[in-house]
Design a protein around this motif. Structure first.
Motif, short mmCIF file in Angstrom:
data_model
loop_
_atom_site.label_atom_id
_atom_site.label_comp_id
_atom_site.label_asym_id
_atom_site.label_seq_id
_atom_site.Cartn_x
_atom_site.Cartn_y
_atom_site.Cartn_z
N ARG A 193 0.87 -1.17 0.00
CA ARG A 193 0.00 0.00 0.00
C ARG A 193 0.91 1.22 0.00
O ARG A 193 1.56 1.53 1.00
CB ARG A 193 -0.86 -0.05 1.25
N ASN A 195 1.15 4.85 0.12
CA ASN A 195 0.29 5.96 0.51
C ASN A 195 0.91 7.30 0.14
O ASN A 195 2.10 7.52 0.36
CB ASN A 195 0.07 5.96 2.03
N TYR A 197 0.16 11.40 0.77
CA TYR A 197 -0.63 12.41 1.47
C TYR A 197 -0.22 13.79 0.96
O TYR A 197 0.83 14.30 1.33
CB TYR A 197 -0.37 12.34 2.98
N LEU A 209 -5.07 8.92 7.06
CA LEU A 209 -5.76 7.64 7.22
C LEU A 209 -6.42 7.67 8.58
O LEU A 209 -5.77 7.98 9.58
CB LEU A 209 -4.79 6.46 7.17
N HIS A 212 -7.21 3.15 12.75
CA HIS A 212 -7.54 1.79 12.30
C HIS A 212 -6.49 0.82 12.82
O HIS A 212 -5.41 1.22 13.25
CB HIS A 212 -7.56 1.72 10.77
N ASP A 214 -4.55 -2.72 11.18
CA ASP A 214 -4.42 -3.38 9.88
C ASP A 214 -5.02 -4.79 9.96
O ASP A 214 -5.00 -5.42 11.01
CB ASP A 214 -2.95 -3.45 9.47
N LEU A 221 6.23 -1.09 7.73
CA LEU A 221 5.98 0.27 7.26
C LEU A 221 7.29 1.03 7.02
O LEU A 221 8.12 1.15 7.91
CB LEU A 221 5.15 1.00 8.33
N GLN A 223 8.68 4.58 6.30
CA GLN A 223 8.18 5.94 6.48
C GLN A 223 8.88 6.94 5.59
O GLN A 223 10.00 6.72 5.14
CB GLN A 223 8.42 6.37 7.93
N LEU A 230 2.78 9.42 11.27
CA LEU A 230 2.20 8.21 11.86
C LEU A 230 2.03 8.42 13.36
O LEU A 230 2.94 8.88 14.04
CB LEU A 230 3.13 7.02 11.59
N HIS A 269 -3.70 2.76 14.98
CA HIS A 269 -2.84 3.86 14.51
C HIS A 269 -3.56 4.71 13.48
O HIS A 269 -4.64 4.35 12.99
CB HIS A 269 -1.53 3.29 13.95
N ALA A 271 -2.80 8.15 10.38
CA ALA A 271 -1.81 9.00 9.70
C ALA A 271 -2.37 10.41 9.61
O ALA A 271 -3.51 10.62 9.20
CB ALA A 271 -1.51 8.45 8.31
N ARG A 279 3.67 13.91 1.96
CA ARG A 279 4.30 12.79 2.65
C ARG A 279 3.95 11.50 1.92
O ARG A 279 2.88 11.39 1.35
CB ARG A 279 3.79 12.76 4.09
N SER A 281 4.25 7.05 2.44
CA SER A 281 4.65 5.91 3.28
C SER A 281 4.33 4.66 2.47
O SER A 281 3.49 4.71 1.56
CB SER A 281 3.89 5.90 4.61
N ALA A 283 3.22 0.79 3.18
CA ALA A 283 2.86 -0.29 4.11
C ALA A 283 2.87 -1.59 3.32
O ALA A 283 2.16 -1.73 2.33
CB ALA A 283 1.48 -0.03 4.69
O1 LIG Z 1 1.26 6.52 6.53
C1 LIG Z 1 1.48 5.90 7.57
O2 LIG Z 1 2.43 6.13 8.29
C2 LIG Z 1 0.51 4.80 7.99
C3 LIG Z 1 0.03 3.93 6.86
C4 LIG Z 1 -0.94 2.90 7.33
O3 LIG Z 1 -1.29 2.84 8.48
C5 LIG Z 1 -1.50 1.92 6.39
O4 LIG Z 1 -1.25 2.01 5.18
O5 LIG Z 1 -2.23 1.03 6.87
#
Ligand SMILES: O=C(O)CCC(=O)C(=O)O
Ligand SMILES: [Fe+2]
Length: 335
Positions: A193, A195, A197, A209, A212, A214, A221, A223, A230, A269, A271, A279, A281, A283
């Motif tokens: 995934r 991500n 932002y 995010l 939630h 996972d 993850l 970063q 996060l 957690h 985001a 940003r 990330s 996952a």
């Molecule tokens: O962007 C993040 O640090 C968290 C990403 C995350 O929690 C996810 O993709 O499930």
């Protein structure tokens, strides 16, 4: 394609990995895990420290794991670079790999079903990565040209990392070391995934995010190097996870919570977004085979510790609907 670096992992990974697991244990002495490296076979002084993140349970920081110590153009940097290159392409170019309306793979923003209104301030690229025959290459960007190769290389190293950690966690509970891997079924699945932002004019009003956990066994993850975002929850409070250069953050997911009959707790957690900075990330999600019914491992169930979760079949659609409505599958699975 990646034999030389694979070599490095297999020689190196068990030697230099440090995993700190902080977990609330019932029935198993907490000193077995709390604050102790679960996995540390190195005889030499560890050059890296499991840094920074002390408050959290169920989240480990792994550093110096053989994919982080190549200098500037390390594998982690390469992954970040190709993903950043991808996100900075014009939107119409990125949409060549867009996800379909009711699909989960490809690039796009999440649809918000029904009358739910809480949108995330993020776009993402979702890919099935393992096993190779499950890949749908039509969703794998070819721009930048190295994208596929770099992701392939990174993910093949992560397979080793997952296996090492899952074996160590099993050993720490006095289980046969392949127990978790075995329970995940074959082939177990790895999804990526990616991500993204973008800057957000009102970061006080939205999440990148939503909170939630996972649906995974473990999430690895990677970063952003410059911008944090996060946050993890512990005892009703949110903590920022600091950026640790060269580190991977390993989260316990709901499937591991169920398999371990609650010994390992899934990490709650979220985001956050920033008004100016963008940003990324990545996952990497490890999941049981979709045919597998996830349930507590027999050896972790006994009279003092009856099964704490119902059997669950993890389906992407169900998890997604829970996620969008701010609920957790694990809460409903709990007996
Ligand atoms: O962007 C993040 O640090 C968290 C990403 C995350 O929690 C996810 O993709 O499930
Ligand atoms: Fe997550």
């Amino acid at each position: 394609m990646h034999s030389s670096t694979n070599q490095l992992i297999s020689n190196d990974v068990v030697q230099t990995i440090i995993v700190h697991a902080k977990t609330s244990l019932c029935g198993i002495s907490s000193s077995t895990l709390t604050d102790k490296p679960v996995l540390s076979k190195s005889k030499k002084t560890l050059t890296s420290r499991a840094a920074g993140f002390e408050q959290g349970q169920n989240c480990f920081t792994v550093i110096g794991n053989g994919i982080t110590n190549h200098g500037v153009e390390s594998c982690l940097d390469k992954v970040r670079t190709v993903f950043k290159q991808f996100v900075s392409l014009p939107e119409e170019e990125k949409l060549k790999w867009k996800r379909e309306v009711d699909g989960f793979e490809g690039y796009g923003t999440d649809p918000v079903p029904g009358d739910l209104l809480v949108r995330d301030w993020s776009a993402r690229l979702s890919l099935t990565i393992r096993p190779e025959e499950f890949r749908q290459l039509k969703y794998w960007p070819e721009n930048p040209a190295e994208f596929r190769e770099v992701v392939d290389e990174y993910s093949s190293k992560l397979v080793t990392i997952y296996e090492v950690i899952l074996k160590a966690l099993a050993r720490s509970l006095n289980l046969k070391e392949t127990t978790f891997l075995h329970k995940m079924g074959e082939p177990w699945i790895m999804n990526g995934r990616f991500n993204f932002y973008p800057p957000c004019p009102r970061p006080d009003l939205v999440f990148g995010l939503k909170p939630h956990s996972d649906s995974t066994v473990l999430t690895v993850l990677l970063q952003d190097k410059e911008l944090g975002g996060l946050q993890i929850e512990k005892d009703g409070q949110w903590f920022r996870v600091p950026i640790v250069p060269g580190a991977l953050v390993i989260n316990v997911g709901e499937q591991l919570e169920i398999l371990s009959n609650g010994v390992f707790k899934s990490l709650y957690h979220r985001a956050m977004v920033d008004s100016e900075g963008e940003r990324i990330s990545l996952a990497m999600l490890s999941l049981s085979n979709p045919e597998v019914i996830v349930e507590p491992i027999e050896e972790l169930v006994n009279e003092e510790r009856p099964p704490m979760y119902r059997k669950v079949k993890y389906e992407e659609t169900t998890h997604f609907l829970y996620y969008q409505s701010g609920r957790r599958v694990i809460d409903d699975a709990r007996i």
